[in-house]
Motif scaffolding. Sequence first.
Motif, PDB file in Angstrom:
ATOM      1  N   PHE A   1     -44.123   8.182 -42.189  1.00  8.32           N
ATOM      2  CA  PHE A   1     -43.214   8.098 -41.038  1.00  8.32           C
ATOM      3  C   PHE A   1     -42.565   6.722 -40.892  1.00  8.32           C
ATOM      4  O   PHE A   1     -41.602   6.587 -40.133  1.00  8.32           O
ATOM      5  N   ILE A   2     -43.086   5.714 -41.582  1.00  8.86           N
ATOM      6  CA  ILE A   2     -42.536   4.358 -41.497  1.00  8.86           C
ATOM      7  C   ILE A   2     -41.800   4.044 -42.795  1.00  8.86           C
ATOM      8  O   ILE A   2     -42.406   4.065 -43.868  1.00  8.86           O
ATOM      9  N   PRO A   3     -40.511   3.762 -42.746  1.00 10.64           N
ATOM     10  CA  PRO A   3     -39.743   3.494 -43.967  1.00 10.64           C
ATOM     11  C   PRO A   3     -39.858   2.031 -44.403  1.00 10.64           C
ATOM     12  O   PRO A   3     -40.359   1.183 -43.656  1.00 10.64           O
ATOM     13  N   GLU A   4     -39.387   1.759 -45.592  1.00 12.52           N
ATOM     14  CA  GLU A   4     -39.296   0.390 -46.076  1.00 12.52           C
ATOM     15  C   GLU A   4     -38.143  -0.318 -45.356  1.00 12.52           C
ATOM     16  O   GLU A   4     -37.240   0.313 -44.807  1.00 12.52           O
ATOM     17  N   SER A   5     -38.190  -1.633 -45.347  1.00  8.37           N
ATOM     18  CA  SER A   5     -37.130  -2.419 -44.715  1.00  8.37           C
ATOM     19  C   SER A   5     -35.843  -2.328 -45.541  1.00  8.37           C
ATOM     20  O   SER A   5     -35.827  -2.737 -46.710  1.00  8.37           O
ATOM     21  N   PRO A   6     -34.748  -1.818 -44.957  1.00  8.99           N
ATOM     22  CA  PRO A   6     -33.482  -1.773 -45.705  1.00  8.99           C
ATOM     23  C   PRO A   6     -33.006  -3.171 -46.121  1.00  8.99           C
ATOM     24  O   PRO A   6     -32.385  -3.331 -47.168  1.00  8.99           O
ATOM     25  N   ARG A   7     -33.290  -4.175 -45.286  1.00 13.78           N
ATOM     26  CA  ARG A   7     -32.906  -5.543 -45.645  1.00 13.78           C
ATOM     27  C   ARG A   7     -33.579  -5.964 -46.954  1.00 13.78           C
ATOM     28  O   ARG A   7     -32.949  -6.573 -47.821  1.00 13.78           O
ATOM     29  N   TRP A   8     -34.884  -5.673 -47.055  1.00  8.31           N
ATOM     30  CA  TRP A   8     -35.602  -6.063 -48.264  1.00  8.31           C
ATOM     31  C   TRP A   8     -35.085  -5.291 -49.469  1.00  8.31           C
ATOM     32  O   TRP A   8     -34.895  -5.853 -50.542  1.00  8.31           O
ATOM     33  N   LEU A   9     -34.845  -3.994 -49.304  1.00  7.27           N
ATOM     34  CA  LEU A   9     -34.310  -3.196 -50.405  1.00  7.27           C
ATOM     35  C   LEU A   9     -32.962  -3.739 -50.855  1.00  7.27           C
ATOM     36  O   LEU A   9     -32.673  -3.810 -52.054  1.00  7.27           O
ATOM     37  N   LEU A  10     -32.150  -4.133 -49.891  1.00  5.65           N
ATOM     38  CA  LEU A  10     -30.841  -4.683 -50.221  1.00  5.65           C
ATOM     39  C   LEU A  10     -30.986  -5.998 -50.995  1.00  5.65           C
ATOM     40  O   LEU A  10     -30.247  -6.251 -51.953  1.00  5.65           O
ATOM     41  N   SER A  11     -31.941  -6.827 -50.597  1.00  6.05           N
ATOM     42  CA  SER A  11     -32.145  -8.095 -51.291  1.00  6.05           C
ATOM     43  C   SER A  11     -32.642  -7.893 -52.710  1.00  6.05           C
ATOM     44  O   SER A  11     -32.486  -8.779 -53.561  1.00  6.05           O
ATOM     45  N   GLN A  12     -33.244  -6.722 -52.975  1.00  5.98           N
ATOM     46  CA  GLN A  12     -33.728  -6.412 -54.321  1.00  5.98           C
ATOM     47  C   GLN A  12     -32.704  -5.647 -55.150  1.00  5.98           C
ATOM     48  O   GLN A  12     -32.988  -5.233 -56.276  1.00  5.98           O
ATOM     49  N   GLY A  13     -31.517  -5.433 -54.579  1.00  2.00           N
ATOM     50  CA  GLY A  13     -30.486  -4.700 -55.297  1.00  2.00           C
ATOM     51  C   GLY A  13     -30.657  -3.196 -55.257  1.00  2.00           C
ATOM     52  O   GLY A  13     -29.944  -2.465 -55.952  1.00  2.00           O
TER      53      GLY A  13
ATOM     54  N   GLU B   1     -31.373   3.180 -52.070  1.00  3.74           N
ATOM     55  CA  GLU B   1     -32.545   3.455 -51.235  1.00  3.74           C
ATOM     56  C   GLU B   1     -32.323   2.948 -49.812  1.00  3.74           C
ATOM     57  O   GLU B   1     -32.710   3.617 -48.835  1.00  3.74           O
ATOM     58  N   ALA B   2     -31.713   1.768 -49.680  1.00  2.00           N
ATOM     59  CA  ALA B   2     -31.442   1.232 -48.347  1.00  2.00           C
ATOM     60  C   ALA B   2     -30.479   2.143 -47.588  1.00  2.00           C
ATOM     61  O   ALA B   2     -30.672   2.422 -46.396  1.00  2.00           O
ATOM     62  N   GLU B   3     -29.456   2.614 -48.270  1.00  2.00           N
ATOM     63  CA  GLU B   3     -28.488   3.495 -47.615  1.00  2.00           C
ATOM     64  C   GLU B   3     -29.117   4.824 -47.235  1.00  2.00           C
ATOM     65  O   GLU B   3     -28.803   5.388 -46.183  1.00  2.00           O
ATOM     66  N   ALA B   4     -30.006   5.336 -48.071  1.00  2.00           N
ATOM     67  CA  ALA B   4     -30.665   6.611 -47.757  1.00  2.00           C
ATOM     68  C   ALA B   4     -31.483   6.501 -46.469  1.00  2.00           C
ATOM     69  O   ALA B   4     -31.476   7.414 -45.627  1.00  2.00           O
ATOM     70  N   ILE B   5     -32.194   5.375 -46.296  1.00  2.00           N
ATOM     71  CA  ILE B   5     -32.989   5.171 -45.083  1.00  2.00           C
ATOM     72  C   ILE B   5     -32.081   5.086 -43.859  1.00  2.00           C
ATOM     73  O   ILE B   5     -32.358   5.688 -42.810  1.00  2.00           O
TER      74      ILE B   5
ATOM     75  N   THR C   1     -21.822  -2.524 -50.360  1.00  2.00           N
ATOM     76  CA  THR C   1     -21.180  -2.576 -51.671  1.00  2.00           C
ATOM     77  C   THR C   1     -21.963  -3.523 -52.567  1.00  2.00           C
ATOM     78  O   THR C   1     -22.508  -4.521 -52.094  1.00  2.00           O
ATOM     79  N   PRO C   2     -22.055  -3.234 -53.866  1.00  2.00           N
ATOM     80  CA  PRO C   2     -22.795  -4.110 -54.766  1.00  2.00           C
ATOM     81  C   PRO C   2     -22.288  -5.542 -54.756  1.00  2.00           C
ATOM     82  O   PRO C   2     -23.059  -6.487 -54.813  1.00  2.00           O
ATOM     83  N   LEU C   3     -20.981  -5.733 -54.645  1.00  3.33           N
ATOM     84  CA  LEU C   3     -20.428  -7.081 -54.647  1.00  3.33           C
ATOM     85  C   LEU C   3     -20.872  -7.855 -53.418  1.00  3.33           C
ATOM     86  O   LEU C   3     -21.252  -9.023 -53.495  1.00  3.33           O
ATOM     87  N   GLN C   4     -20.857  -7.173 -52.269  1.00  2.00           N
ATOM     88  CA  GLN C   4     -21.284  -7.815 -51.034  1.00  2.00           C
ATOM     89  C   GLN C   4     -22.740  -8.221 -51.122  1.00  2.00           C
ATOM     90  O   GLN C   4     -23.135  -9.318 -50.721  1.00  2.00           O
ATOM     91  N   ASN C   5     -23.578  -7.338 -51.665  1.00  2.00           N
ATOM     92  CA  ASN C   5     -25.002  -7.633 -51.790  1.00  2.00           C
ATOM     93  C   ASN C   5     -25.229  -8.832 -52.684  1.00  2.00           C
ATOM     94  O   ASN C   5     -26.017  -9.724 -52.402  1.00  2.00           O
ATOM     95  N   LYS C   6     -24.501  -8.880 -53.799  1.00  2.00           N
ATOM     96  CA  LYS C   6     -24.682  -9.976 -54.750  1.00  2.00           C
ATOM     97  C   LYS C   6     -24.276 -11.307 -54.129  1.00  2.00           C
ATOM     98  O   LYS C   6     -24.973 -12.307 -54.227  1.00  2.00           O
TER      99      LYS C   6
END
Length: 550
Positions: free
Chosen positions: A276-288, A292-296, A314-319
């Motif tokens: 019931f508790i998801p992973e942190s989208p921020r952390w997923l985003l920092s890992q590229g 998975e972050a968008e799905a959550i 967007t991948p460019l924004q994340n990078k």
Amino acid sequence: MDSVNDYEADTAFLGDWGPFQRRLSLLLCITLIPNGYGSLVVVFLADTPAHRCLVPAHGPNLTDEWRNASIPLEEDGRPTECSRYRLDTLRVYSEAGVLPSDVNLTAVPREGCLDGWEYDRSVYASTIVSEWDLVCAQQWKKPLTTSVYYCGYLVGSFLSGQLSDRFGRKIVLFVTLGGQTLFAFIQVFSHSWTAFCVLYFLGGMSHISNYLSAYVLGAEIATPRVREFFTTAGSCVFFALGYILLPLHAYFLRDWRMLLLGITTPGFLLLTLWWFIPESPRWLLSQGRIAEAEAILKDAAKMNKIEAPEKIFTPLQNKCGFEKMKAYNICDMLRYSNIRWMSVALWFVWNMIAIGYLALSLNTSNLHGDAYFNCFLSGAVEIPAYVITWLMFRRCPRRLTMAGCLFASGFFLLVIQLVPAGLHWLAVTLEMIGKFSLTVAFSHIYAYSAELYPTVLRNTAMGACSMACRIGSIFAPYIIYLRTYSVSLPYILMGVLITMAALLSLLLPESYGMPLPESIAQMQPGCWRKVYKRTHTKEDETAQKSTDVQ
């Protein structure tokens, strides 16, 4: 725009406080309840029952009169705890038909408790003190037991952030939740003090890692408005709820093994929250891991009955957002002049607050009256303290609030010495007011410290402050140990140290109404210098570059 602002803007469609945020905050807070009773259960596990030297029932041939008189009395009429009259001498008197009233007992030689101790069972069926005779010459092991646990806190504070950054917030949260539950369960079957302490150390590591993981996960998923409440009140209230439940468990489970078993069992049920508790989208985003972050976030939008954008990141924004920051470490906290002395001052304040808070929490079993009610009262005063912290944090200057709370706590602890011996209720009331004020300061300093440090160094700085706090926790049990020399000494020492922390906190920068600093050059100076307000100018960029070159 930096990565933090990018994330906040891209996830704004979720709203502040929808069903997703409410459910997740509640579940994370529930995982913190075991930390409340687990971190302070030592109050009952290691309490020292009244005790006296054991006189073997089938040992020396003594009459009932001499058996009853075999233990010397203190000046207040209580039996001594660590000595008895020599039994061979008493046997001679007994066989000669001499009564104790005919002998000057002060001239009778004494000996140690060669046959062990006899413990009062009216309050506790057993504690680790009565289990392994941690009294008299071995009483130093009692405060060491608590210190070992907080040594685990120290190591866990150091490792938690690194493990969480590498493997994710959710994995560390549930591994440590399972770890603290498992270690406590194994402790039930400990057959030596050493084995108990080893498991207690591991439990301390798991407790603080679990708390920090839940704290970070909740703060990262929450919006700025909700984050302020979650970090200053929400998570802390559920910790206090666990604290309040502790004396309730201990009242009905008087044996230390059964008490550990009773508080451990619910922990296994909390492991089901994994689904019931998801992973942190921020952390997923920092890992590229953008998908998975968008799905959550899309699942969260669905729960909130909101339509999510087809493409959130967007991948460019994340990078660009997560790779442009220069890496800093703890050495940078001492390298730059505009952060060095502030860090030293904060470490001292954190340390003193931790010493006072934990020492007062551990002291509840020594207060006059019922130990269970005193512990309940000590936990109950924390709930309004956390709520008031949240309200004050929204409206009041940080520095004056911190100093005021610390001054109040130090004052009430010092005034306890002036209370007449018969007014026990007044002494307990003053101590609880001091604990209330210190709890407000403790909750306040977490969020205050995060505001003072720049984004490029904030996680590292908070970890360093937490480690300083744990060092204070390691020494706190020995503050209470000073009661063996003077009942007033712990209060005097705590009052002086907390007052010193209050004075030092007045030198810290003010952060109320100021934007969070992004770089070291944008930090607020101390109160003795002109307040610097952040501006987005070329001069600011030049200052940042020159600071990085140092």
